[in-house]
Design a protein around this motif. Structure first.
Motif: not given
Length: 172
Positions: A109-122
């Motif tokens: 719930a606290s992941v900023p959008p940039l980090f969420a996108e980095l995580r989406a691509f592992d």
């Protein structure tokens, strides 16, 4: 060093970072992919950030071996060269770890959008971060990193620009 992927030139990578700095950043909304000239992903943008693919090795099938090692060494050398060029421009970078993601310690719930996108691509490689840096739209934070989603995927070098500080994520 034998090239394993797309051509890489430090000056072109710096120019790509400059181009990212010149673009406006969305204030809100869902994350979108940038149109690609070929197959795959070339970048993304979302609330407060832009992310761009700067370089990628070729994909490797099977377990890591000499070719995979060469691609890893090449990726690290390219990241080092780009980091040096940006250090010359903006001063020493700082490293931001993605370790909290790898350890599963991040509250989604606290992941900023940039980090969420980095995580989406592992893309969990260490982020080399500068900022705030001056840009036409205002102060920005810049990060570059190399990552690979699994052992047979390409190594990918990305650049990110954010309108908020890029800080290490706290664990749970």
């Amino acid at each position: 060093m034998k090239a394993t992927g797309t051509p890489f030139e430090v000056a072109e990578a710096v120019a790509a970072v400059d181009a990212l700095l010149d673009l406006p950043l969305p204030e809100d909304g869902p994350t979108q992919w940038e149109p690609s000239k070929g197959e795959g992903w070339s970048g993304s943008y979302g609330a407060g950030f832009r992310l761009k693919l700067l370089w990628e090795s070729r994909a490797y099938f099977g377990v890591p071996g000499p070719e995979w090692d060469a691609a890893q060494e090449e990726a690290e050398a390219y990241l080092t060269a780009l980091t040096r060029a940006l250090d010359e421009r903006w001063g020493p970078h700082r490293q931001v770890s993605m370790r909290a993601f790898l350890l599963g310690e991040v509250d989604d719930a606290s992941v900023p959008p940039l980090f969420a996108e980095l995580r989406a691509f592992d893309l969990y490689g260490e982020l080399m971060v500068w900022g705030p840096v001056t840009s036409p739209p205002g102060p920005r934070w810049v990060a570059v990193s190399v990552g690979q989603c699994d052992e047979d995927a390409p190594h990918m070098m990305v650049a990110a620009v954010s309108d908020v500080p890029i800080e290490e994520l706290p664990g749970d």
